[in-house]
Design a protein around this motif. Structure first.
Motif, PDB file in Angstrom:
ATOM      1  N   GLY A  96       3.807   3.624   8.162  1.00 20.10           N
ATOM      2  CA  GLY A  96       5.173   3.369   8.594  1.00 20.10           C
ATOM      3  C   GLY A  96       5.737   4.556   9.355  1.00 20.10           C
ATOM      4  N   LYS A  97       7.033   4.526   9.645  1.00 21.13           N
ATOM      5  CA  LYS A  97       7.657   5.581  10.442  1.00 21.13           C
ATOM      6  C   LYS A  97       7.517   6.956   9.797  1.00 21.13           C
ATOM      7  CE  LYS A  97      11.533   3.266  10.769  1.00 21.13           C
ATOM      8  NZ  LYS A  97      12.920   2.823  11.083  1.00 21.13           N
ATOM      9  N   SER A  98       7.763   7.026   8.496  1.00 27.11           N
ATOM     10  CA  SER A  98       7.686   8.314   7.803  1.00 27.11           C
ATOM     11  C   SER A  98       6.257   8.843   7.774  1.00 27.11           C
ATOM     12  CB  SER A  98       8.222   8.171   6.375  1.00 27.11           C
ATOM     13  OG  SER A  98       9.558   7.741   6.377  1.00 27.11           O
ATOM     14  N   ASP A  99       5.295   7.938   7.610  1.00 30.17           N
ATOM     15  CA  ASP A  99       3.892   8.349   7.601  1.00 30.17           C
ATOM     16  C   ASP A  99       3.472   8.871   8.972  1.00 30.17           C
ATOM     17  OD1 ASP A  99       3.226   7.192   4.836  1.00 30.17           O
ATOM     18  OD2 ASP A  99       4.031   5.465   5.913  1.00 30.17           O
ATOM     19  N   ARG A 100       3.928   8.192  10.018  1.00 31.21           N
ATOM     20  CA  ARG A 100       3.609   8.660  11.370  1.00 31.21           C
ATOM     21  C   ARG A 100       4.233  10.014  11.636  1.00 31.21           C
ATOM     22  NH1 ARG A 100       5.200   3.322  12.668  1.00 31.21           N
ATOM     23  NH2 ARG A 100       6.987   4.086  13.847  1.00 31.21           N
ATOM     24  N   THR A 118       6.475  -6.153  14.432  1.00 30.61           N
ATOM     25  CA  THR A 118       6.063  -7.091  13.387  1.00 30.61           C
ATOM     26  C   THR A 118       7.002  -6.992  12.185  1.00 30.61           C
ATOM     27  OG1 THR A 118       4.482  -5.458  12.516  1.00 30.61           O
ATOM     28  CG2 THR A 118       3.635  -7.104  14.045  1.00 30.61           C
ATOM     29  N   GLY A 119       7.528  -5.786  11.936  1.00 30.16           N
ATOM     30  CA  GLY A 119       8.470  -5.637  10.830  1.00 30.16           C
ATOM     31  C   GLY A 119       9.770  -6.377  11.060  1.00 30.16           C
ATOM     32  N   VAL A 120      10.302  -6.305  12.289  1.00 31.14           N
ATOM     33  CA  VAL A 120      11.591  -6.947  12.573  1.00 31.14           C
ATOM     34  C   VAL A 120      11.446  -8.440  12.824  1.00 31.14           C
ATOM     35  CG1 VAL A 120      12.601  -4.833  13.493  1.00 31.14           C
ATOM     36  CG2 VAL A 120      11.505  -6.425  15.063  1.00 31.14           C
ATOM     37  N   MET A 121      10.216  -8.927  12.989  1.00 28.46           N
ATOM     38  CA  MET A 121      10.025 -10.368  13.179  1.00 28.46           C
ATOM     39  C   MET A 121      10.137 -11.153  11.881  1.00 28.46           C
ATOM     40  SD  MET A 121       7.109 -11.037  16.054  1.00 28.46           S
ATOM     41  CE  MET A 121       7.374 -12.797  15.867  1.00 28.46           C
ATOM     42  N   ALA A 122       9.966 -10.484  10.741  1.00 32.91           N
ATOM     43  CA  ALA A 122      10.011 -11.188   9.457  1.00 32.91           C
ATOM     44  C   ALA A 122      11.295 -11.992   9.268  1.00 32.91           C
ATOM     45  CB  ALA A 122       9.811 -10.204   8.312  1.00 32.91           C
ATOM     46  N   PRO A 123      12.481 -11.442   9.623  1.00 32.25           N
ATOM     47  CA  PRO A 123      13.702 -12.249   9.462  1.00 32.25           C
ATOM     48  C   PRO A 123      13.711 -13.537  10.282  1.00 32.25           C
ATOM     49  CG  PRO A 123      14.257  -9.927   9.669  1.00 32.25           C
ATOM     50  CD  PRO A 123      12.798 -10.046   9.975  1.00 32.25           C
ATOM     51  N   LEU A 124      12.869 -13.610  11.327  1.00 34.87           N
ATOM     52  CA  LEU A 124      12.810 -14.835  12.121  1.00 34.87           C
ATOM     53  C   LEU A 124      12.228 -16.002  11.335  1.00 34.87           C
ATOM     54  CD1 LEU A 124      11.591 -13.482  15.595  1.00 34.87           C
ATOM     55  CD2 LEU A 124      13.931 -14.008  14.869  1.00 34.87           C
ATOM     56  N   ARG A 129      13.238  -7.729   6.424  1.00 36.11           N
ATOM     57  CA  ARG A 129      12.548  -6.808   7.325  1.00 36.11           C
ATOM     58  C   ARG A 129      11.432  -6.109   6.544  1.00 36.11           C
ATOM     59  NH1 ARG A 129      10.209  -2.492  10.012  1.00 36.11           N
ATOM     60  NH2 ARG A 129      11.411  -1.748  11.815  1.00 36.11           N
ATOM     61  N   ARG A 130      10.219  -6.077   7.139  1.00 33.23           N
ATOM     62  CA  ARG A 130       9.066  -5.519   6.441  1.00 33.23           C
ATOM     63  C   ARG A 130       8.890  -4.034   6.753  1.00 33.23           C
ATOM     64  NH1 ARG A 130       7.781  -8.597   2.367  1.00 33.23           N
ATOM     65  NH2 ARG A 130       6.232  -6.921   2.099  1.00 33.23           N
ATOM     66  N   TYR A 131       8.617  -3.256   5.715  1.00 34.08           N
ATOM     67  CA  TYR A 131       8.363  -1.819   5.865  1.00 34.08           C
ATOM     68  C   TYR A 131       7.003  -1.435   5.280  1.00 34.08           C
ATOM     69  CZ  TYR A 131      13.349  -1.460   6.947  1.00 34.08           C
ATOM     70  OH  TYR A 131      14.587  -1.601   7.523  1.00 34.08           O
ATOM     71  N   MET A 152       0.835  -1.193   0.000  1.00 31.22           N
ATOM     72  CA  MET A 152       0.000   0.000   0.000  1.00 31.22           C
ATOM     73  C   MET A 152       0.872   1.246   0.000  1.00 31.22           C
ATOM     74  SD  MET A 152      -3.149  -0.951   2.571  1.00 31.22           S
ATOM     75  CE  MET A 152      -4.091   0.438   1.943  1.00 31.22           C
ATOM     76  N   PRO A 153       0.343   2.389  -0.510  1.00 31.38           N
ATOM     77  CA  PRO A 153       1.150   3.611  -0.597  1.00 31.38           C
ATOM     78  C   PRO A 153       1.672   4.044   0.765  1.00 31.38           C
ATOM     79  CG  PRO A 153      -0.882   3.823  -1.857  1.00 31.38           C
ATOM     80  CD  PRO A 153      -1.001   2.554  -1.081  1.00 31.38           C
ATOM     81  N   SER A 154       2.900   4.537   0.773  1.00 32.54           N
ATOM     82  CA  SER A 154       3.528   5.017   2.002  1.00 32.54           C
ATOM     83  C   SER A 154       4.586   6.048   1.632  1.00 32.54           C
ATOM     84  CB  SER A 154       4.168   3.848   2.766  1.00 32.54           C
ATOM     85  OG  SER A 154       4.966   4.316   3.831  1.00 32.54           O
ATOM     86  N   ILE A 155       4.796   7.013   2.518  1.00 33.29           N
ATOM     87  CA  ILE A 155       5.850   8.009   2.304  1.00 33.29           C
ATOM     88  C   ILE A 155       7.208   7.326   2.193  1.00 33.29           C
ATOM     89  CG2 ILE A 155       7.035   9.980   3.379  1.00 33.29           C
ATOM     90  CD1 ILE A 155       4.345  10.841   4.518  1.00 33.29           C
ATOM     91  N   TYR A 156       7.339   6.144   2.811  1.00 33.75           N
ATOM     92  CA  TYR A 156       8.597   5.400   2.771  1.00 33.75           C
ATOM     93  C   TYR A 156       9.049   5.142   1.340  1.00 33.75           C
ATOM     94  CZ  TYR A 156      11.974   1.659   3.610  1.00 33.75           C
ATOM     95  OH  TYR A 156      13.112   0.895   3.633  1.00 33.75           O
ATOM     96  N   GLN A 157       8.101   5.075   0.395  1.00 33.77           N
ATOM     97  CA  GLN A 157       8.443   4.806  -1.001  1.00 33.77           C
ATOM     98  C   GLN A 157       9.209   5.961  -1.648  1.00 33.77           C
ATOM     99  OE1 GLN A 157       4.491   3.975  -2.393  1.00 33.77           O
ATOM    100  NE2 GLN A 157       4.555   1.820  -1.794  1.00 33.77           N
ATOM    101  N   LEU A 158       9.212   7.134  -1.002  1.00 33.96           N
ATOM    102  CA  LEU A 158       9.959   8.280  -1.518  1.00 33.96           C
ATOM    103  C   LEU A 158      11.428   8.238  -1.071  1.00 33.96           C
ATOM    104  CD1 LEU A 158       7.363  11.121  -0.794  1.00 33.96           C
ATOM    105  CD2 LEU A 158       7.759   9.929  -2.960  1.00 33.96           C
ATOM    106  N   LYS A 159      11.777   7.267  -0.252  1.00 31.81           N
ATOM    107  CA  LYS A 159      13.110   7.210   0.343  1.00 31.81           C
ATOM    108  C   LYS A 159      14.241   7.204  -0.686  1.00 31.81           C
ATOM    109  CE  LYS A 159      15.759   4.813   3.924  1.00 31.81           C
ATOM    110  NZ  LYS A 159      15.758   3.715   4.915  1.00 31.81           N
ATOM    111  N   PRO A 160      14.172   6.435  -1.775  1.00 28.03           N
ATOM    112  CA  PRO A 160      15.288   6.434  -2.741  1.00 28.03           C
ATOM    113  C   PRO A 160      15.592   7.824  -3.304  1.00 28.03           C
ATOM    114  CG  PRO A 160      13.868   4.548  -3.134  1.00 28.03           C
ATOM    115  CD  PRO A 160      13.162   5.404  -2.132  1.00 28.03           C
ATOM    116  N   ALA A 161      14.561   8.594  -3.631  1.00 27.19           N
ATOM    117  CA  ALA A 161      14.777   9.940  -4.159  1.00 27.19           C
ATOM    118  C   ALA A 161      15.400  10.839  -3.094  1.00 27.19           C
ATOM    119  CB  ALA A 161      13.457  10.528  -4.656  1.00 27.19           C
TER     120      ALA A 161
END
Length: 211
Positions: free
Chosen positions: A152-156, A134-140, A145-147, A1-10
Motif C-alpha cells: 500500500g501507500k505506506s509500504d511504498r 483498484t482500491g477506489v473502484m470497490a465502492p462502485l 474503499r480497499r487498502y 496480508m501484513p502492511s504498514i497501513y495496519q499501524l495507522k490507528p496507533a
C-alpha cells in the motif's frame, strides 16, 4: 496480508492532540491535503533538477524524511475530516488525487540517477497508480474503499525511502555503480511484484465481500 497501513490507528493516537490544535486555529483537512501535495511536487522537482548536475550527497535524505512527515500529513487530514465533520465530496477527490500525484512525482524524481532503470521505475509508478485505482473502484460495487497490502501507500513510502538511503549510504563503502544499480533495481522489482499482488488482493477481496 501484513502492511504498514495496519499501524495507522496507533500513529493517529499520537497525532490526536496536535490535530485538535490545528482544528482550534481553523486549519482544514483540504488545506492539509493540498499543502502535502505541493510540498511533494516541490521536493520532487528540486531533487530531480539537483541530481541531474550533482553527485549523490545528503540532500537525498530529504526524501525519506518527507515520506515520514507525509504519512503524518495523511493521517492529520483524515482525522480532521472524520473527527471534526470536515468531510466533503471535494475533499474525497483531493484525498485520492493528491496522493496519486504526490506519489508519482516522488517516485519519478529518482529517474535522475542513471543507475536506476528508467523503464522499470515508470512501470512501478504505473502499477502504483493502478493499485490505488483498484482500491477506489470497490465502492462502485457497493463495497468500502480497499487498502489491502502488501504494498500500500505506506509500504511504498518505506521501500522507496530505503532506496534513497541505499543511494546515499552505499557509496561510502564502494564506488561500484553496477552494484548500486543492482540493489536499487532489485528493490524496484520486489516493489513491482508486491504491487501486482496488492492489485490482485484488492480485486479479490472486493469481489469476495460483494458476494
Amino acid at each position: 496480508m501484513p502492511s504498514i497501513y495496519q499501524l495507522k490507528p496507533a500513529f493517529q493516537n499520537l497525532l490526536r492532540p496536535f490535530v485538535q490544535k490545528l482544528f482550534n486555529i481553523g486549519i482544514t483537512a483540504n488545506q492539509v491535503t493540498l499543502l502535502a501535495m505541493f510540498i511533494s511536487l516541490g521536493l520532487s522537482f528540486f531533487l530531480y533538477q539537483y541530481y541531474l548536475n550533482h553527485a549523490v550527497n545528503g540532500w537525498l535524505l530529504l526524501f525519506p524524511l518527507w515520506m515520514l512527515l507525509r504519512m503524518a500529513f495523511n493521517a492529520i487530514d483524515g482525522m480532521l475530516a472524520r473527527e471534526f465533520k470536515q468531510q466533503s465530496n471535494l475533499g474525497a477527490f483531493y484525498n485520492e488525487l493528491c496522493d496519486v500525484i504526490s506519489d508519482t512525482a516522488l517516485y519519478l524524481c529518482l529517474i535522475a540517477f542513471g543507475f536506476i532503470n528508467a523503464k522499470l521505475l515508470l512501470l512501478i509508478a504505473f502499477l502504483a497508480i493502478l493499485s490505488e485505482y483498484t482500491g477506489v473502484m470497490a465502492p462502485l460495487i457497493g463495497q468500502e474503499r480497499r487498502y489491502d497490502g502488501p504494498m500500500g501507500k505506506s509500504d511504498r513510502a518505506f521501500w522507496f525511502s530505503l532506496i534513497t538511503v541505499v543511494i546515499v549510504a552505499l557509496p561510502l563503502f564502494t564506488t561500484n555503480l553496477q552494484l548500486l544499480g543492482l540493489i536499487c533495481n532489485g528493490i524496484l522489482i520486489l516493489i513491482g511484484l508486491l504491487l501486482s499482488l496488492t492489485i490482485y488482493n484488492r480485486i479479490k477481496n472486493s469481489l469476495k465481500t460483494a458476494l
